[in-house]
Scaffold this motif. Structure first.
Motif, short mmCIF file in Angstrom:
data_model
loop_
_atom_site.label_atom_id
_atom_site.label_comp_id
_atom_site.label_asym_id
_atom_site.label_seq_id
_atom_site.Cartn_x
_atom_site.Cartn_y
_atom_site.Cartn_z
N ALA A 313 11.86 11.92 16.84
CA ALA A 313 12.44 11.44 15.59
C ALA A 313 12.44 9.92 15.53
CB ALA A 313 13.86 11.98 15.43
N THR A 314 12.55 9.27 16.68
CA THR A 314 12.49 7.81 16.72
C THR A 314 11.11 7.31 16.34
OG1 THR A 314 14.16 7.78 18.48
CG2 THR A 314 12.87 5.79 18.17
N ALA A 315 10.07 7.94 16.91
CA ALA A 315 8.70 7.55 16.58
C ALA A 315 8.41 7.78 15.10
CB ALA A 315 7.72 8.34 17.44
N LEU A 316 8.90 8.89 14.55
CA LEU A 316 8.69 9.18 13.15
C LEU A 316 9.32 8.10 12.26
CD1 LEU A 316 7.60 11.08 10.99
CD2 LEU A 316 9.66 12.47 11.24
N ALA A 317 10.50 7.63 12.66
CA ALA A 317 11.15 6.57 11.90
C ALA A 317 10.32 5.29 11.93
CB ALA A 317 12.54 6.31 12.46
N LEU A 318 9.77 4.97 13.08
CA LEU A 318 9.02 3.72 13.23
C LEU A 318 7.73 3.72 12.41
CD1 LEU A 318 9.48 3.02 17.05
CD2 LEU A 318 10.57 1.83 15.13
N VAL A 319 7.02 4.86 12.38
CA VAL A 319 5.74 4.87 11.67
C VAL A 319 5.93 4.84 10.16
CG1 VAL A 319 4.44 5.98 13.51
CG2 VAL A 319 5.62 7.40 11.83
N PHE A 320 7.14 5.15 9.68
CA PHE A 320 7.41 5.05 8.24
C PHE A 320 7.48 3.59 7.77
CE2 PHE A 320 8.87 9.47 7.34
CZ PHE A 320 8.38 9.57 6.05
N LEU A 321 7.93 2.70 8.63
CA LEU A 321 8.29 1.35 8.20
C LEU A 321 7.15 0.55 7.58
CD1 LEU A 321 10.73 0.29 11.07
CD2 LEU A 321 11.29 1.07 8.75
N PRO A 322 5.90 0.62 8.08
CA PRO A 322 4.85 -0.20 7.46
C PRO A 322 4.38 0.32 6.10
CG PRO A 322 4.29 0.42 9.73
CD PRO A 322 5.44 1.27 9.31
N ALA A 323 4.81 1.51 5.69
CA ALA A 323 4.27 2.10 4.47
C ALA A 323 4.55 1.25 3.23
CB ALA A 323 4.82 3.52 4.28
N ALA A 324 5.79 0.79 3.08
CA ALA A 324 6.15 0.04 1.87
C ALA A 324 5.41 -1.28 1.77
CB ALA A 324 7.67 -0.18 1.82
N PRO A 325 5.33 -2.10 2.85
CA PRO A 325 4.54 -3.33 2.74
C PRO A 325 3.07 -3.07 2.41
CG PRO A 325 5.96 -3.42 4.66
CD PRO A 325 6.04 -2.03 4.14
N CYS A 326 2.49 -2.02 3.00
CA CYS A 326 1.09 -1.70 2.71
C CYS A 326 0.92 -1.29 1.24
CB CYS A 326 0.60 -0.59 3.63
SG CYS A 326 0.43 -1.08 5.36
N ALA A 327 1.86 -0.53 0.73
CA ALA A 327 1.79 -0.11 -0.67
C ALA A 327 1.95 -1.31 -1.61
CB ALA A 327 2.85 0.94 -0.97
N ALA A 328 2.80 -2.27 -1.22
CA ALA A 328 2.96 -3.48 -2.04
C ALA A 328 1.66 -4.27 -2.10
CB ALA A 328 4.08 -4.35 -1.47
N LEU A 329 0.97 -4.37 -0.97
CA LEU A 329 -0.32 -5.04 -0.95
C LEU A 329 -1.33 -4.32 -1.83
CD1 LEU A 329 -0.65 -5.94 2.85
CD2 LEU A 329 -0.19 -7.52 0.95
N LEU A 330 -1.30 -2.99 -1.79
CA LEU A 330 -2.22 -2.22 -2.62
C LEU A 330 -1.92 -2.41 -4.10
CD1 LEU A 330 -4.51 -0.16 -2.81
CD2 LEU A 330 -2.82 1.66 -2.53
N GLY A 331 -0.64 -2.45 -4.44
CA GLY A 331 -0.27 -2.63 -5.85
C GLY A 331 -0.68 -3.97 -6.40
N ALA A 332 -0.74 -5.00 -5.53
CA ALA A 332 -1.10 -6.35 -5.98
C ALA A 332 -2.58 -6.64 -5.83
CB ALA A 332 -0.30 -7.38 -5.19
N ALA A 333 -3.35 -5.76 -5.17
CA ALA A 333 -4.76 -6.03 -4.89
C ALA A 333 -5.60 -5.98 -6.15
CB ALA A 333 -5.28 -5.02 -3.87
N GLU A 334 -6.63 -6.80 -6.16
CA GLU A 334 -7.60 -6.83 -7.25
C GLU A 334 -8.99 -6.95 -6.64
OE1 GLU A 334 -6.71 -9.97 -9.91
OE2 GLU A 334 -4.78 -9.13 -10.57
N GLY A 335 -9.95 -6.25 -7.21
CA GLY A 335 -11.31 -6.29 -6.69
C GLY A 335 -11.54 -5.25 -5.63
N PRO A 336 -12.77 -4.80 -5.44
CA PRO A 336 -13.07 -3.70 -4.51
C PRO A 336 -12.66 -3.97 -3.08
CG PRO A 336 -14.94 -4.12 -5.96
CD PRO A 336 -13.96 -5.23 -6.19
N VAL A 337 -12.90 -5.19 -2.56
CA VAL A 337 -12.61 -5.48 -1.16
C VAL A 337 -11.11 -5.46 -0.89
CG1 VAL A 337 -12.82 -7.19 0.68
CG2 VAL A 337 -14.73 -6.82 -0.90
N GLU A 338 -10.33 -6.12 -1.73
CA GLU A 338 -8.88 -6.16 -1.53
C GLU A 338 -8.27 -4.77 -1.66
OE1 GLU A 338 -6.82 -8.95 -3.88
OE2 GLU A 338 -8.03 -10.68 -3.28
N VAL A 339 -8.70 -4.03 -2.68
CA VAL A 339 -8.16 -2.69 -2.89
C VAL A 339 -8.52 -1.79 -1.70
CG1 VAL A 339 -8.28 -0.61 -4.33
CG2 VAL A 339 -8.14 -2.86 -5.39
N ALA A 340 -9.77 -1.86 -1.22
CA ALA A 340 -10.19 -1.02 -0.10
C ALA A 340 -9.42 -1.35 1.17
CB ALA A 340 -11.69 -1.17 0.12
N ALA A 341 -9.19 -2.63 1.43
CA ALA A 341 -8.47 -3.02 2.64
C ALA A 341 -7.02 -2.54 2.61
CB ALA A 341 -8.53 -4.54 2.81
#
Length: 442
Positions: A313-341
């Motif tokens: 359960a501890t590991a599961l909690a830790l792997v959740f944490l990067p999801a929101a920052p990654c989604a924020a980057l995806l929401g702000a990305a423009e262009g094929p390279v930025e969106v793909a990354a």
């Protein structure tokens, strides 16, 4: 002994031949292949989402309904029914017939003349796929050594990630090919490219069905015939805290995974400015790498936590944490390279989260209740994940800008942040209850 092969009855109450590890490889590969086909057929409507919305005049909210609830309504009822008897059924034949049913229903999507026809076919796809996961996991985990199920779960679920990738790549390539043929021969009378895509992608499933019918059935689980629904309910009631929290966290994982998968092709079209076929294929290439990598990362992490005596359960909690920052980057990305990354990073994280949730659920249920337990698991997470994920993002996107270019990415980022952080906290709080329930299940 039976023909020189010892019969074992493990701590989970299983009675089965204990074959060498290499004899399990064909089963793992075949079941992962069927999981590939299942998720490919689930994703195909997302590949065709832009043209389906234009053809039938559907909003993002309506498209979210097709991608999520239209599938999951029948899926959850079928999964619960299958879980009650899957451990004593002829599991390979059950999966084979399920494959035939959902393949025909997927092909029927290409015949739809109205939005209601699409919804009806999608319901049958969900019903057909209901027995797959409980039956496949029952086969794979029946021979799993203590602390070693995570990698087998990851191998099976990697078929889902590859299936999403395969659907995006093959669907996008077929759409591009059919569009090119139509442009070269404008007088050619042929079905629309999206209809042909649904027809042709159902054909390879028949090969898998033949292979499944030819597989030797594994022995049933010891005592499976004596299991009643009351056994599972009594276990769940005694351990409702750990199970309830874990199912909530797992549902959050699948909600985010399904939301990302459902809207990825549209996101590449709107944010990256690509054509429909190009967007689907680029998304497919990213998922092809990030999906399996995330799945094996999650499965390996859970196995390591269990071997070292720590709560997964501890590991599961830790792997959740990067999801929101990654989604924020995806929401702000423009262009094929930025969106793909940004999409790669989020797909990797959510792949690890989804498998970590499933693998860490298995020790919470005694072996004799595993079929019923997994049925409840998949019914619950599918109801929340598929039922809420795609439509929630679609409705929020409509409210932010009626499906405009930036609205979809922003909606996905907001939903991810609103789900990932509470799920991480819940999983961390659940670590002691998880360990107690897992010890009782041994």
């Amino acid at each position: 002994m039976d023909g020189g092969v010892p019969l074992t009855s493990g701590r989970d109450g299983l009675a089965a031949e204990r074959p060498p590890e290499f004899r399990l490889a064909p089963a793992v590969l075949l079941l992962a292949g069927v999981h590939f086909a299942a998720h490919a057929d689930r994703v195909l409507p997302a590949v065709a989402a832009p043209v389906l919305q234009a053809r039938f005049g559907a909003s993002d909210g309506a498209m979210g309904l097709l991608l999520g609830p239209a599938f999951v309504i029948a899926y959850i009822f079928g999964t619960i029914l299958a879980g009650a008897w899957v451990d004593r059924a002829r599991r390979y034949r059950l999966i084979a017939w399920s494959l035939v049913v959902w393949s025909l229903a997927s092909a029927a999507l290409g015949l739809a003349q109205t939005w209601e026809h699409l919804l009806a076919a999608r319901l049958v796809v969900g019903l057909g796929q209901a027995a797959l996961a409980p039956a496949a996991l029952s086969i794979l985990l029946q021979e799993s050594p203590p602390g070693g199920g995570g990698r087998r779960v990851a191998a099976f679920t990697s078929g889902a990630a590859l299936g999403r990738s395969g659907a995006l790549l093959a669907g996008g390539a077929l759409l591009a090919l059919f569009a090119a043929v139509s442009g070269a021969w404008p007088d050619l009378r042929a079905p629309a490219p999206w209809r042909l895509m649904f027809f042709l992608t159902a054909v390879p499933n028949l090969i898998l069905a033949v292979l499944l019918f030819r597989m030797a059935e594994p022995p049933p689980m010891l005592g499976a015939v004596r299991i009643a629904n009351g056994d599972a309910f009594r276990w769940a009631r005694r351990h409702r805290l750990a199970l309830g929290i874990h199912l909530t966290v797992s549902s959050a994982a699948i909600l985010l995974t399904q939301a990302l998968g459902a809207w990825a092709p549209s996101l590449f079209v709107r944010a990256a400015g690509l054509e429909q076929a190009q967007g689907a294929m680029l998304a497919g290439v990213v998922v092809l790498i990030a999906g399996p990598a995330g799945h094996f990362l999650g499965g390996s992490l859970i196995d390591r936590m269990r071997r070292t005596g720590r709560s997964p359960a501890t590991a599961l909690a830790l792997v959740f944490l990067p999801a929101a920052p990654c989604a924020a980057l995806l929401g702000a990305a423009e262009g094929p390279v930025e969106v793909a990354a940004a999409f790669f990073a989020l797909a990797l994280v959510l792949g690890a989260v989804a498998v970590a949730a499933l693998a860490s659920f298995q020790p919470l249920v005694p072996g004799r209740l595993r079929g019923a337990g997994n049925a409840v698991y998949f019914a619950t997470v599918s109801l929340v994940g598929l039922g809420l994920g795609p439509p929630l993002v679609g409705i929020l996107s409509d409210s932010l800008g009626s499906g405009s270019q930036g609205a979809l990415g922003t909606a996905l980022a907001l939903v991810t942040a609103g789900v990932a952080f509470p799920a991480a906290l819940l999983s961390y709080v659940n670590r002691a209850a998880w360990s107690k329930t897992a010890a009782a299940a041994e």
